[in-house]
Design a protein around this motif. Structure first.
Motif, PDB file in Angstrom:
ATOM      1  N   CYS A 116      -3.768   4.588  -0.052  1.00 32.63           N
ATOM      2  CA  CYS A 116      -4.570   4.133   1.089  1.00 32.63           C
ATOM      3  C   CYS A 116      -4.785   5.252   2.108  1.00 32.63           C
ATOM      4  O   CYS A 116      -5.702   5.178   2.929  1.00 32.63           O
ATOM      5  CB  CYS A 116      -3.919   2.926   1.754  1.00 32.63           C
ATOM      6  SG  CYS A 116      -2.337   3.264   2.523  1.00 32.63           S
TER       7      CYS A 116
ATOM      8  N   HIS B 149       0.834  -1.208   0.000  1.00 30.63           N
ATOM      9  CA  HIS B 149       0.000   0.000   0.000  1.00 30.63           C
ATOM     10  C   HIS B 149       0.866   1.254   0.000  1.00 30.63           C
ATOM     11  O   HIS B 149       1.900   1.312   0.681  1.00 30.63           O
ATOM     12  CB  HIS B 149      -0.913   0.024   1.230  1.00 30.63           C
ATOM     13  CG  HIS B 149      -2.014  -0.990   1.168  1.00 30.63           C
ATOM     14  ND1 HIS B 149      -2.994  -0.965   0.200  1.00 30.63           N
ATOM     15  CD2 HIS B 149      -2.287  -2.063   1.959  1.00 30.63           C
ATOM     16  CE1 HIS B 149      -3.820  -1.980   0.392  1.00 30.63           C
ATOM     17  NE2 HIS B 149      -3.414  -2.667   1.448  1.00 30.63           N
TER      18      HIS B 149
ATOM     19  N   THR C 149      -6.125   0.670  -8.133  1.00 28.06           N
ATOM     20  CA  THR C 149      -6.011   1.042  -6.719  1.00 28.06           C
ATOM     21  C   THR C 149      -5.776   2.536  -6.543  1.00 28.06           C
ATOM     22  O   THR C 149      -5.342   3.226  -7.463  1.00 28.06           O
ATOM     23  CB  THR C 149      -4.851   0.288  -6.047  1.00 28.06           C
ATOM     24  OG1 THR C 149      -3.657   0.555  -6.798  1.00 28.06           O
ATOM     25  CG2 THR C 149      -5.102  -1.192  -5.984  1.00 28.06           C
TER      26      THR C 149
END
Length: 384
Positions: free
Chosen positions: A321, A285, A318
């Motif tokens: 995060c 991440h 993605t």
């Protein structure tokens, strides 16, 4: 130019550690001119019992264990992430560009930090193992000074630079691997200590974007990131984080290439793109933060663009995060800046799936600007 104030946090090493460093100055990072840096213990002595019979890594582990035990009632609920310090300013790097006492000024290339006796002992062992004993007595002697530019030096220059030689590859491999080993040791401890507590572990990596457009990437090399025109220095770091399920926290997310000094070949956007690709390959991440105090929409838009991870050369869907907004001060709470900031936060929350225009988001944000007014006034008063 208007005055810009920085609110810096300074947490020095504990007194007992500094006392040991005063007894044995080689516990401090050291440059080739003998200047010591007391901001962080040299990673050359990571596993040696130099602190009253304990090693630095044991002391770091003891501190993390004490933190876990004292705050266990908050872990996983109030405290959901722990950023583990790995070096100066909490970052996984060598203190190659120290700003204190005016030693280094942007955009200098910095200097290698491997001249304490512990680092030199490791370098000599590596040279002996490579059957090149003559390479082990010192680091590069032609790599210039802190405020040089790459082309001022024989080691970092574009054509025939030492960085691109057999010796350069040996030294830079050793220097960067020492940093990776340091990160590996501390993350191994952190993972075992915070396992099953519900918190995520993250590590901060410096966004060294100046001279990124050169072949040698000198400032990254002196900081310990073996990243050049023909070598990816961030993938090994990302892979090391992935082994320990740690978040890769990266800075300079708000910067745009054309806003930086062009003569110093600053390319923060390309650097962020490279790091994002490395984290995707390593399946780790990525989190971000801004480097400078910015309250304008250009910076907000750049953060939104970077955090969406629409990366050149990748089809991955993605997003980052997390994003940490740094440099909160009185300027943020000026009515116009606060209005823009609230809209920015709203847009960040909605993520890349949102397709609203800025004007619509700002209209929706007006309600939050209104209801937060008393809190903003209180914050401003506290900062005076």
């Amino acid at each position: 130019m208007e005055k810009i104030e920085f609110y810096e946090l300074n947490i020095p090493l504990p007194k007992w550690a500094v006392e040991e460093m005063e007894k044995d100055p080689d516990l401090a990072y050291t440059d080739q001119w003998g200047r010591r840096n007391f901001e962080y213990l040299s990673l050359g002595c990571d596993t040696l019992p130099v602190l009253k019979g304990r090693s630095p890594v044991q002391c770091y582990a003891d501190f993390m264990r004490a933190f876990r035990d004292n705050f266990k009632h908050l872990l996983g609920d109030t405290i959901v992430e722990i950023q583990v310090g790995m070096g100066p300013a909490g970052e996984l790097r060598y203190p190659s560009y120290p700003e204190q006492n005016g030693t280094w000024k942007f955009p200098g290339i910095g200097a290698f930090q491997c001249y304490d006796k512990y680092m030199l002992s490791s370098l000599q062992a590596a040279a002996d193992a490579a059957n090149k004993s003559e390479w082990g007595s010192t680091g590069p002697t032609d790599a210039g000074e802190y405020n040089n530019w790459p082309e001022d030096t024989n080691f970092f220059r574009k054509e025939g630079g030492g960085w691109d030689s057999e010796y350069g590859e040996f030294f830079l491999t050793w220097y960067s691997q020492m940093l990776l080993n340091h990160g590996e040791r501390i993350l191994t401890s952190a993972k075992s200590i915070f396992d099953n507590t519900g918190v995520k572990i993250s590590v901060k990596v410096a966004g060294i974007h100046w001279h990124y457009g050169t072949r040698s990437h000198a400032p990254e090399l002196t900081a310990g990131y073996y990243n050049t025109r023909n070598r990816d220095g961030y993938l090994p770091i990302a892979q090391m984080f992935a082994r320990h399920d740690a978040i890769f926290n990266f800075t300079c997310i708000e910067m745009r290439d054309h806003e930086q000094p062009q003569d110093a070949q600053c390319l923060p956007e390309k650097l962020v793109n490279q790091v994002a690709l490395a984290t995707q390959k390593a399946q780790v991440h990525l989190a971000g933060e801004n480097a400078l105090p910015r309250y304008d929409e250009h910076a907000h838009e750049q953060i939104l663009k970077a955090s969406a991870l629409n990366i050149e050369g990748s089809s991955d869907e993605t997003e980052m995060c997390a994003f940490t907004y740094l440099r909160m001060n009185q300027d943020l709470f000026q009515p116009d800046n606060w209005r823009k900031f609230v809209a920015f936060v709203k847009k960040m929350k909605e993520g890349k799936s949102a397709n609203k225009c800025w004007e619509q988001v700002e209209r929706e944000a007006e309600h939050f600007v209104h209801v937060t007014q008393p809190l903003v006034q209180e914050a401003v008063a506290m900062m005076h």
